[in-house]
Design a protein around this motif. Sequence first.
Motif, PDB file in Angstrom:
ATOM      1  N   PRO A  17       0.900  -1.251   0.019  1.00 22.70           N
ATOM      2  CA  PRO A  17      -0.025  -0.014  -0.224  1.00 22.70           C
ATOM      3  C   PRO A  17       0.744   1.214  -0.051  1.00 22.70           C
ATOM      4  N   GLY A  18       1.932   1.202   0.799  1.00 21.29           N
ATOM      5  CA  GLY A  18       2.960   2.405   0.874  1.00 21.29           C
ATOM      6  C   GLY A  18       3.529   2.718  -0.525  1.00 21.29           C
ATOM      7  N   ILE A  19       4.120   1.784  -0.969  1.00 19.63           N
ATOM      8  CA  ILE A  19       4.799   1.777  -2.086  1.00 19.63           C
ATOM      9  C   ILE A  19       3.739   2.188  -3.494  1.00 19.63           C
ATOM     10  N   LEU A  20       2.451   1.716  -3.294  1.00 16.34           N
ATOM     11  CA  LEU A  20       1.463   2.077  -4.215  1.00 16.34           C
ATOM     12  C   LEU A  20       1.196   3.712  -4.289  1.00 16.34           C
ATOM     13  N   LEU A  21       0.906   3.998  -3.010  1.00 12.39           N
ATOM     14  CA  LEU A  21       0.569   5.364  -2.902  1.00 12.39           C
ATOM     15  C   LEU A  21       1.807   6.334  -3.304  1.00 12.39           C
ATOM     16  N   PHE A  22       2.903   5.968  -2.892  1.00 15.12           N
ATOM     17  CA  PHE A  22       4.137   6.718  -3.126  1.00 15.12           C
ATOM     18  C   PHE A  22       4.253   6.763  -4.753  1.00 15.12           C
ATOM     19  N   SER A  23       3.996   5.601  -5.260  1.00 17.87           N
ATOM     20  CA  SER A  23       4.271   5.467  -6.624  1.00 17.87           C
ATOM     21  C   SER A  23       3.404   6.482  -7.284  1.00 17.87           C
ATOM     22  N   LEU A  24       2.219   6.406  -7.132  1.00 15.03           N
ATOM     23  CA  LEU A  24       1.071   7.144  -7.507  1.00 15.03           C
ATOM     24  C   LEU A  24       1.374   8.859  -7.601  1.00 15.03           C
ATOM     25  N   THR A  25       1.852   9.257  -6.517  1.00 16.78           N
ATOM     26  CA  THR A  25       2.088  10.596  -6.199  1.00 16.78           C
ATOM     27  C   THR A  25       3.381  11.059  -6.380  1.00 16.78           C
ATOM     28  N   PHE A  26       4.237  10.310  -6.494  1.00 13.84           N
ATOM     29  CA  PHE A  26       5.668  10.688  -6.720  1.00 13.84           C
ATOM     30  C   PHE A  26       6.196  10.143  -7.966  1.00 13.84           C
ATOM     31  N   LEU A  27       6.375   8.937  -8.165  1.00 10.96           N
ATOM     32  CA  LEU A  27       7.255   8.065  -9.111  1.00 10.96           C
ATOM     33  C   LEU A  27       6.504   8.525 -10.752  1.00 10.96           C
ATOM     34  N   VAL A  28       5.138   7.922 -10.540  1.00 12.09           N
ATOM     35  CA  VAL A  28       4.380   8.289 -11.996  1.00 12.09           C
ATOM     36  C   VAL A  28       4.429   9.627 -12.400  1.00 12.09           C
ATOM     37  N   PRO A  29       4.140  10.678 -11.529  1.00 16.92           N
ATOM     38  CA  PRO A  29       4.071  11.864 -11.808  1.00 16.92           C
ATOM     39  C   PRO A  29       5.580  12.534 -12.473  1.00 16.92           C
ATOM     40  N   ILE A  30       6.630  12.034 -11.615  1.00 15.15           N
ATOM     41  CA  ILE A  30       7.954  12.337 -12.407  1.00 15.15           C
ATOM     42  C   ILE A  30       8.246  11.696 -13.668  1.00 15.15           C
ATOM     43  N   VAL A  31       7.784  10.496 -13.919  1.00 13.93           N
ATOM     44  CA  VAL A  31       7.857  10.110 -15.147  1.00 13.93           C
ATOM     45  C   VAL A  31       7.140  10.788 -16.134  1.00 13.93           C
ATOM     46  N   LEU A  32       5.973  11.161 -15.778  1.00 18.87           N
ATOM     47  CA  LEU A  32       4.899  12.069 -16.642  1.00 18.87           C
ATOM     48  C   LEU A  32       5.499  13.637 -16.890  1.00 18.87           C
ATOM     49  N   SER A  33       6.044  13.841 -15.774  1.00 19.33           N
ATOM     50  CA  SER A  33       6.805  15.332 -15.898  1.00 19.33           C
ATOM     51  C   SER A  33       7.811  15.195 -17.071  1.00 19.33           C
ATOM     52  N   ALA A  34       8.709  14.284 -16.901  1.00 20.80           N
ATOM     53  CA  ALA A  34       9.853  14.138 -17.842  1.00 20.80           C
ATOM     54  C   ALA A  34       9.142  14.110 -19.330  1.00 20.80           C
ATOM     55  N   TYR A  35       8.129  13.218 -19.354  1.00 15.59           N
ATOM     56  CA  TYR A  35       7.372  13.085 -20.813  1.00 15.59           C
ATOM     57  C   TYR A  35       6.757  14.473 -21.107  1.00 15.59           C
ATOM     58  N   TYR A  36       6.325  15.402 -20.379  1.00 10.77           N
ATOM     59  CA  TYR A  36       5.746  16.622 -20.622  1.00 10.77           C
ATOM     60  C   TYR A  36       6.729  17.620 -20.987  1.00 10.77           C
ATOM     61  N   SER A  37       7.970  17.278 -20.333  1.00 12.25           N
ATOM     62  CA  SER A  37       9.339  18.373 -20.448  1.00 12.25           C
ATOM     63  C   SER A  37       9.830  18.332 -21.937  1.00 12.25           C
ATOM     64  N   PHE A  38       9.466  17.175 -22.725  1.00  5.24           N
ATOM     65  CA  PHE A  38      10.038  16.983 -24.014  1.00  5.24           C
ATOM     66  C   PHE A  38       8.708  17.542 -24.999  1.00  5.24           C
TER      67      PHE A  38
END
Lengths: 296, 274
Positions: A17-38
Amino acid sequence: MQKVFNNKMAIFLFVFPGILLFSLTFLVPIVLSAYYSFRDTLSPGTPSAFIGFANYTELLFHDSRFWLALRNAVLLGLGFILIQHPIAIFFAIMLDRLGGKAEKWFRTIFFIPCVISVVVISKMWLSLLDPTFGAFNKMLDSLGLGFLKHAWLGDSSTALISMLFILIWAGFGWGLLFYYAGLKGIPDDLYEAASLDGASGFRLHWRITVPLLSPVITVQITLAMITALKQMETVFLTTNGGPGDSTQFLAVYLYNKAFSASQYGYANAISILFIIVCLLATYLSNKLTRSDATEF
Amino acid sequence: MTKSTKTILWVFFLIVALVQLFPLIWLIDFSFLSSNEFYSSSVLKWPSDPQWQNYINAWVDGKFLRYFINSVLVTSVTILLTVILSLTLGYAFTRMQWKLRPIFFTIILLGIMIPIHATLLPNFAIFKALGLTDSYLGLILPYTAVSVPLGTFILTGFMRSIPKAMEESAVVDGANIYRIVFQIIAPLTAPALVTVIVTTFLNCWNEFIMASTFLSKDALKTLPFSVMNFAGQYSSDYGSQFAVMVLTSIPAIVIYALFNEQITKGVTAGAVKG
């Protein structure tokens, strides 16, 4: 016992649960952010084209605001380290020596600003430093220092230092508390031994307290740099980066780029660089301060 | 230390405390003034005719009660989730044996260093796509995610100091892993848990930027918005603005007054062990 600690099902239930929540609000957004940054996205969800590193080259080589925001963070961080922290250490030592009920009372009082909402702090200081009815200028007047009267947050030459002042006021209690806690961990007999050797007062603290506090100081310096880099709410609610970018910070800049200037892709490139800078700052200040930390 | 140095120190501290609290004293003082009294030359002013109306405006137009209830709801659920997740993660990282432990531990700790502001933009897009904006969950989830890394860090530090004999005797008595964590380890970590609860409370109760990005529905807004409500329509009514700031500050100060001993104890335990 081993069987209990190896319980795969329990590990999964504890961690997932902790990792899932953390991924949803930190890791996925960072990946998405990287995508948008290009991409040259104007706002989330709108069609956009891949533009490679264009956002990054623009930021690093043509955007003076980006560098100004970084410079401001460094200046603020230095302000914390050179002004706030020595004061906090001094007060922690004095508080520790005071003892009794008074120690507890003052410790409680000094921390009060730390529990107050950032919105209140911002609006309150905006009023305190207001050029017409603010208490600060009135005080200068009543002290006969009226010639120093100023639009403290409205003048680009004093805005950053005023911001530092506000943030020191608001965060002083935390610094004090951490150093105070560190002090409580230093055994008393070290002081007794040193005073038998003839050390006293300032020398005693310079030779014993400060070196023994160095693990705490190390962590606090790192935290000070990160706090400076992360600066957002207070700036956003008082000067919004102005006047003339004099209080510009990365978080404020990226927020305004995304939501006011409709440069979502560009803002995400700032986000990615922002994360890199924060991780780099943590790594560097850890490395620089750890090497000469005294072990005990 | 001699008695006279102690007195000097005491007086010195008293002066510093007054200087430090001056902004708040000023805020309270001016919240009782009418707006035209703001421009008099005195730094502090005895209210000749205390403007209680300012507080009525603050309560009614600041929508104080509704926002307060929202804040209580969001913050308490966040605290509950943070405690459970930090406790289980902390236990898995300190006691359980599994291969990916160091990697996951590093990933969680990254959360302390990565600024939430940097993930704000994509989060807004994700939450919007998932329909989480304008819901309590849209605040509870990110607040919990932000609080868990620090909570886990504090708890792992604390748990390392608990002797394993505790668990061994529990196993002999036939307790399973869940009973061990929630009925034996949880009470033992109580001082650290209080620190986690208090820091989570302070962060979430006063949080503004995520709330203002993820919420647009008035019915869901949290306490800091009481103050923001006065930025527009009441921008020249400083008395009411100040009153709402005083009202907003009271709950956090009360909570702090009740738990102040535990905060210090928690930080002290953390600093000595960390």
